[in-house]
Design a protein around this motif. Structure first.
Motif, PDB file in Angstrom:
ATOM      1  N   GLN A 196      -7.810  14.094  14.659  1.00  0.00           N
ATOM      2  CA  GLN A 196      -9.155  14.002  14.150  1.00  0.00           C
ATOM      3  C   GLN A 196      -9.715  12.505  14.548  1.00  0.00           C
ATOM      4  OE1 GLN A 196     -10.262  15.616  10.225  1.00  0.00           O
ATOM      5  NE2 GLN A 196     -11.450  13.787  10.042  1.00  0.00           N
ATOM      6  N   PHE A 197      -9.306  11.653  14.215  1.00  0.00           N
ATOM      7  CA  PHE A 197      -9.566  10.107  14.739  1.00  0.00           C
ATOM      8  C   PHE A 197      -9.891   9.838  16.038  1.00  0.00           C
ATOM      9  CE2 PHE A 197      -7.514   8.385  10.642  1.00  0.00           C
ATOM     10  CZ  PHE A 197      -8.744   8.415   9.839  1.00  0.00           C
ATOM     11  N   ILE A 198      -9.038  10.726  16.975  1.00  0.00           N
ATOM     12  CA  ILE A 198      -9.072  10.562  18.509  1.00  0.00           C
ATOM     13  C   ILE A 198     -10.228  11.291  18.986  1.00  0.00           C
ATOM     14  CG2 ILE A 198      -8.309  11.110  20.836  1.00  0.00           C
ATOM     15  CD1 ILE A 198      -5.304  10.305  19.506  1.00  0.00           C
ATOM     16  N   SER A 199     -10.429  12.421  18.317  1.00  0.00           N
ATOM     17  CA  SER A 199     -11.248  13.333  19.104  1.00  0.00           C
ATOM     18  C   SER A 199     -12.720  13.201  18.284  1.00  0.00           C
ATOM     19  CB  SER A 199     -11.150  14.965  18.840  1.00  0.00           C
ATOM     20  OG  SER A 199     -10.612  15.210  17.213  1.00  0.00           O
ATOM     21  N   LYS A 200     -12.752  12.822  17.155  1.00  0.00           N
ATOM     22  CA  LYS A 200     -14.120  12.737  16.488  1.00  0.00           C
ATOM     23  C   LYS A 200     -14.511  11.218  15.797  1.00  0.00           C
ATOM     24  CE  LYS A 200     -13.617  17.596  14.586  1.00  0.00           C
ATOM     25  NZ  LYS A 200     -13.452  18.646  13.475  1.00  0.00           N
ATOM     26  N   GLY A 201     -13.542  10.414  16.063  1.00  0.00           N
ATOM     27  CA  GLY A 201     -13.770   9.069  15.667  1.00  0.00           C
ATOM     28  C   GLY A 201     -13.845   9.027  14.004  1.00  0.00           C
ATOM     29  N   GLY A 202     -14.664   8.163  13.720  1.00  0.00           N
ATOM     30  CA  GLY A 202     -14.942   7.674  12.204  1.00  0.00           C
ATOM     31  C   GLY A 202     -13.750   7.132  11.747  1.00  0.00           C
ATOM     32  N   ILE A 203     -13.143   6.384  12.387  1.00  0.00           N
ATOM     33  CA  ILE A 203     -11.830   5.742  12.011  1.00  0.00           C
ATOM     34  C   ILE A 203     -12.234   4.654  10.669  1.00  0.00           C
ATOM     35  CG2 ILE A 203      -9.879   4.234  12.711  1.00  0.00           C
ATOM     36  CD1 ILE A 203     -10.344   5.568  15.466  1.00  0.00           C
ATOM     37  N   ASP A 204     -12.932   3.685  10.958  1.00  0.00           N
ATOM     38  CA  ASP A 204     -13.278   2.491  10.287  1.00  0.00           C
ATOM     39  C   ASP A 204     -13.679   3.391   8.833  1.00  0.00           C
ATOM     40  OD1 ASP A 204     -12.421   0.277  11.367  1.00  0.00           O
ATOM     41  OD2 ASP A 204     -14.534   0.282  12.637  1.00  0.00           O
ATOM     42  N   GLU A 205     -14.620   4.299   8.837  1.00  0.00           N
ATOM     43  CA  GLU A 205     -15.156   4.914   7.697  1.00  0.00           C
ATOM     44  C   GLU A 205     -14.179   5.739   6.899  1.00  0.00           C
ATOM     45  OE1 GLU A 205     -18.208   4.746  10.963  1.00  0.00           O
ATOM     46  OE2 GLU A 205     -16.201   5.114  10.593  1.00  0.00           O
ATOM     47  N   GLY A 206     -13.136   6.204   7.445  1.00  0.00           N
ATOM     48  CA  GLY A 206     -12.327   7.300   6.842  1.00  0.00           C
ATOM     49  C   GLY A 206     -10.948   6.510   6.636  1.00  0.00           C
ATOM     50  N   TRP A 207     -10.875   5.219   6.980  1.00  0.00           N
ATOM     51  CA  TRP A 207      -9.435   4.774   6.845  1.00  0.00           C
ATOM     52  C   TRP A 207      -9.104   4.441   5.525  1.00  0.00           C
ATOM     53  CZ3 TRP A 207      -6.006   4.542  10.305  1.00  0.00           C
ATOM     54  CH2 TRP A 207      -4.776   3.731  10.313  1.00  0.00           C
ATOM     55  N   GLU A 208      -9.734   4.325   4.569  1.00  0.00           N
ATOM     56  CA  GLU A 208      -9.455   4.015   3.143  1.00  0.00           C
ATOM     57  C   GLU A 208      -9.057   5.317   2.570  1.00  0.00           C
ATOM     58  OE1 GLU A 208     -11.315   2.321  -1.065  1.00  0.00           O
ATOM     59  OE2 GLU A 208     -12.126   1.475   0.849  1.00  0.00           O
ATOM     60  N   ALA A 209      -9.639   6.545   2.880  1.00  0.00           N
ATOM     61  CA  ALA A 209      -9.505   7.780   2.280  1.00  0.00           C
ATOM     62  C   ALA A 209      -8.084   8.112   2.819  1.00  0.00           C
ATOM     63  CB  ALA A 209     -10.614   8.558   2.669  1.00  0.00           C
ATOM     64  N   TYR A 210      -7.732   8.050   4.241  1.00  0.00           N
ATOM     65  CA  TYR A 210      -6.689   8.364   4.941  1.00  0.00           C
ATOM     66  C   TYR A 210      -5.640   7.494   4.153  1.00  0.00           C
ATOM     67  CZ  TYR A 210      -3.333   7.630   8.647  1.00  0.00           C
ATOM     68  OH  TYR A 210      -2.105   7.896   9.273  1.00  0.00           O
ATOM     69  N   VAL A 211      -5.635   6.405   4.010  1.00  0.00           N
ATOM     70  CA  VAL A 211      -4.327   5.745   3.210  1.00  0.00           C
ATOM     71  C   VAL A 211      -4.054   6.205   2.133  1.00  0.00           C
ATOM     72  CG1 VAL A 211      -3.545   3.586   2.760  1.00  0.00           C
ATOM     73  CG2 VAL A 211      -4.588   3.683   4.742  1.00  0.00           C
ATOM     74  N   LYS A 212      -5.268   6.516   0.980  1.00  0.00           N
ATOM     75  CA  LYS A 212      -4.940   6.734  -0.302  1.00  0.00           C
ATOM     76  C   LYS A 212      -4.216   8.277  -0.132  1.00  0.00           C
ATOM     77  CE  LYS A 212      -7.568   7.914  -4.627  1.00  0.00           C
ATOM     78  NZ  LYS A 212      -6.603   9.078  -4.660  1.00  0.00           N
ATOM     79  N   LYS A 213      -4.759   9.173   0.704  1.00  0.00           N
ATOM     80  CA  LYS A 213      -4.115  10.465   0.695  1.00  0.00           C
ATOM     81  C   LYS A 213      -2.675  10.416   0.820  1.00  0.00           C
ATOM     82  CE  LYS A 213      -4.178  15.076   1.282  1.00  0.00           C
ATOM     83  NZ  LYS A 213      -4.463  16.144   0.312  1.00  0.00           N
ATOM     84  N   LEU A 214      -2.196   9.540   2.074  1.00  0.00           N
ATOM     85  CA  LEU A 214      -0.847   9.248   2.242  1.00  0.00           C
ATOM     86  C   LEU A 214      -0.127   8.947   0.965  1.00  0.00           C
ATOM     87  CD1 LEU A 214      -0.962   7.634   5.713  1.00  0.00           C
ATOM     88  CD2 LEU A 214       0.103   9.944   5.240  1.00  0.00           C
ATOM     89  N   ASN A 215      -0.625   7.934   0.431  1.00  0.00           N
ATOM     90  CA  ASN A 215       0.229   7.221  -0.902  1.00  0.00           C
ATOM     91  C   ASN A 215       0.192   8.572  -2.062  1.00  0.00           C
ATOM     92  OD1 ASN A 215       0.435   4.853  -0.139  1.00  0.00           O
ATOM     93  ND2 ASN A 215      -1.640   4.265  -0.453  1.00  0.00           N
ATOM     94  N   ASP A 216      -0.963   9.337  -2.006  1.00  0.00           N
ATOM     95  CA  ASP A 216      -0.869  10.453  -3.001  1.00  0.00           C
ATOM     96  C   ASP A 216       0.072  11.642  -2.552  1.00  0.00           C
ATOM     97  OD1 ASP A 216      -3.001   9.479  -4.202  1.00  0.00           O
ATOM     98  OD2 ASP A 216      -4.526  10.553  -3.572  1.00  0.00           O
ATOM     99  N   MET A 217       0.535  11.760  -1.336  1.00  0.00           N
ATOM    100  CA  MET A 217       1.535  12.589  -0.973  1.00  0.00           C
ATOM    101  C   MET A 217       2.911  12.061  -0.990  1.00  0.00           C
ATOM    102  SD  MET A 217      -0.419  13.999   2.708  1.00  0.00           S
ATOM    103  CE  MET A 217       0.551  15.129   2.807  1.00  0.00           C
ATOM    104  N   GLY A 218       3.061  10.923  -1.653  1.00  0.00           N
ATOM    105  CA  GLY A 218       4.404  10.344  -1.715  1.00  0.00           C
ATOM    106  C   GLY A 218       4.973   9.569  -0.759  1.00  0.00           C
ATOM    107  N   LEU A 219       3.982   8.616  -0.116  1.00  0.00           N
ATOM    108  CA  LEU A 219       4.448   7.817   1.015  1.00  0.00           C
ATOM    109  C   LEU A 219       5.255   6.642   0.143  1.00  0.00           C
ATOM    110  CD1 LEU A 219       4.350   6.663   3.813  1.00  0.00           C
ATOM    111  CD2 LEU A 219       2.157   5.410   3.121  1.00  0.00           C
ATOM    112  N   GLU A 220       5.206   6.212  -1.098  1.00  0.00           N
ATOM    113  CA  GLU A 220       5.890   5.156  -1.526  1.00  0.00           C
ATOM    114  C   GLU A 220       7.226   5.592  -1.720  1.00  0.00           C
ATOM    115  OE1 GLU A 220       6.153   2.568  -5.764  1.00  0.00           O
ATOM    116  OE2 GLU A 220       3.914   3.314  -5.005  1.00  0.00           O
ATOM    117  N   LYS A 221       7.440   6.874  -1.957  1.00  0.00           N
ATOM    118  CA  LYS A 221       8.883   7.398  -2.197  1.00  0.00           C
ATOM    119  C   LYS A 221       9.783   7.394  -0.938  1.00  0.00           C
ATOM    120  CE  LYS A 221       9.553  10.611  -5.206  1.00  0.00           C
ATOM    121  NZ  LYS A 221       9.647  11.984  -5.731  1.00  0.00           N
ATOM    122  N   LEU A 222       8.828   7.782   0.010  1.00  0.00           N
ATOM    123  CA  LEU A 222       9.478   7.859   1.486  1.00  0.00           C
ATOM    124  C   LEU A 222       9.569   6.608   1.993  1.00  0.00           C
ATOM    125  CD1 LEU A 222      10.181   9.441   4.058  1.00  0.00           C
ATOM    126  CD2 LEU A 222       7.579   9.060   4.846  1.00  0.00           C
TER     127      LEU A 222
END
Length: 535
Positions: free
Chosen positions: A494-520
């Motif tokens: 999505q980032f490659i094809s549609k951009g919006g990387i700066d705008e969507g970065w914080e939400a992207y990282v938060k989602k990863l943390n919510d999915m259990g990134l810390e445990k991984l």
């Protein structure tokens, strides 16, 4: 195998029964084998040093898996035949095809009926072994008492011990160090004919590469009057390696300043995505980047009418381009925004593996199996089990060097090596000092890889190692990695094809943390800590 309808039930049952019968035939130390093995121990015919290993012949059942229909021609390797004569250890080879091994493996592990020895890391995975540890013998004492060659190899190359040590601190499987392997993996390959036609220099930086790609796209370098050139056609970490993303094992981890790092949340990765988005927006990446399969991609590499791909990352230039291979040339790594170059690979070489030989709990004479396996860990034994026997595939010269002979007409060198040897599989160790004695052709195969390696080897970064996980960690990892990796890959597209990387970065990282990134990360960093602590 997923059952499609009830009509397959009888067939599956018959297949299962047949596999069960085959597995029963693999039982280690059974029948005459058990009598022979017991006799070896009871009568004192076992010799702790020297050859033969036993005074009276003993048979070991050895299981290995070969790719597809490769068969068992490797068993006629003269070194293996001489080994039987010299050791008095006869081998009952049980050679299975990878095509149907998954089902047979499941039955074997469920039944606990195993041969004496399991050879090759394609046979049982880390999780297979960790979740069935009672089936396999700890090897530490056997290595110490009966395996001087392997013991010396581990002292000379400590990473062999590191990759072989399981989470409980014991060694259950033997490692291998393959000879004459490059440090780098895939390297940048460019259509030099196109560069010359357009009067362009080999790109040195990502800005240079961008300008070259743009010229490839717009100036018809293949000369067919169409704008069908595709500067780059793959989504891979290779393209963002100039940003320091050098992930050898494709697990989204790096080692940076001695610490394990999850890079899909890093600034370097973010900048790499912006670079890819720029290329995509300007049509420099294939428009079918996210929808094509390997067959479609291969068809573009080998387009019959004219070459259409300008830039790629490959092991060798001739690897994928078919009749256009001569137009392509391997070049040095591209410098990134920080002015540095990074190459995916391993500074100690792309040559270490574990799980290459296991002695099962079914084996009644593990000391015989250990001494037999140790014979594989000499330099001469290893090159003969990687390429083929001396006198058949390898010529031993009077000056102490070893030259690979030309394969028979109509056979590729690589196919010949697989036919004549264990090749990538099984225990082996070639000392780094011995490798200078091996003479390889710089024009093809393994020798060409070493030649091209000179372009990028000094830029190879330390990869996140092939760490070992506990049974409990193996329980948690699949769910975590499946969900998290899927999300990372989806967002990358999505980032490659549609951009919006700066705008969507914080939400992207938060989602990863919510999915259990810390445990991984906890699982990965603890496994890494165990790995580096092995002495």
């Amino acid at each position: 195998m997923v059952e499609q309808s009830r009509k397959f039930t009888a067939k599956k049952l018959a297949t299962g029964l047949l596999a069960a019968v085959m597995v029963a035939g693999l039982a280690g130390c059974s029948g005459n084998n058990k009598e022979n093995n017991s006799a070896a121990s009871d009568t004192g015919s076992f010799n702790k040093e020297g050859l033969p290993i036993v005074s009276e012949p003993v048979t070991l059942k050895v299981l290995t898996v070969r790719w597809g229909s490769m068969g068992d021609t490797f068993t006629q390797n003269q070194w293996l035949k001489d080994l039987e004569t010299n050791t008095n250890v006869k081998i009952d080879w049980q050679v299975m095809s990878s095509n149907d091994w998954a089902e047979q493996k499941s039955i074997m592990l469920a039944s606990g009926t195993l041969p004496d020895v399991v050879l090759g890391d394609q046979t049982f995975s880390d999780s297979d072994i960790v979740n069935n540890l009672s089936y396999f013998r700890p090897l530490d004492d056997y290595i110490d008492q009966y395996m001087p060659n392997l013991k010396a190899a581990m002292e000379e190359t400590p990473d062999m011990k590191k990759i072989s040590t399981f989470p409980d601190g014991k060694i259950y499987s033997m490692p291998a160090r393959l000879p004459s392997r490059p440090m780098s993996s895939r390297q940048p390959v460019i259509n030099k004919t196109w560069l010359d036609k357009l009067g362009l220099k080999v790109p040195d930086t990502i800005d240079d590469l961008y300008n070259v790609m743009k010229a490839f796209k717009e100036q018809d370098p293949n000369g067919n009057g169409k704008q069908d050139e595709i500067p780059y056609i793959e989504v891979s970490n290779d393209l963002i390696s100039p940003f320091g993303i050098a992930d050898l094992n494709n697990n989204n981890m790096l080692v940076k300043d001695g610490k394990a790092v999850y890079y899909p949340t890093s600034e370097e990765y973010k900048e790499g995505l912006k670079w890819e988005n720029k290329l995509y927006n300007e049509g420099l990446l294939d428009k079918e980047l996210f929808t094509q399969d390997d067959t479609m991609r291969s068809a573009k590499f080998q387009n019959p009418d004219a070459p259409v791909v300008g830039f790629s990352y490959q092991w060798t230039p001739d690897a994928v381009f078919g009749k256009w291979g001569d137009q392509y040339e391997t070049i040095p790594p591209i410098a990134g925004p920080d002015g540095k170059r990074y190459t995916i690979g391993n500074p100690i070489g792309m040559n270490l593996a574990r799980n290459e030989l296991l002695i099962t709990s079914s084996c009644k004479t593990p000391e015989i199996a250990a001494r037999w396996a140790d014979q594989f860990y000499t330099n001469e034994a290893s090159i003969q089990n990687f390429w083929g026997a001396i006198g058949t595939v390898i010529q031993k010269n009077d000056d102490g060097t070893y030259t690979l002979m030309d394969p028979p007409a109509g056979t590729s060198a690589d196919a010949w090596y697989w036919d004549q040897s264990l090749r990538d599989f099984g225990p082996k160790y070639v000392s780094p000092a011995f490798e200078k004695n091996i003479v390889l052709s710089a024009e093809s195969g393994d020798g060409l890889k070493l030649q091209l390696d000179k372009l990028g080897s000094e830029y190879v970064t330390e990869p996140f190692p092939n760490v070992m996980y506990t049974a409990e960690e193996f329980q948690e990892l699949p769910t975590l990695t499946t969900d998290i990796d899927t999300y990372v890959n989806t967002m990358r597209a999505q980032f490659i094809s549609k951009g919006g990387i700066d705008e969507g970065w914080e939400a992207y990282v938060k989602k990863l943390n919510d999915m259990g990134l810390e445990k991984l990360l906890k699982i990965r960093t603890e496994a890494y800590s165990r790995y580096v602590s092995v002495k």
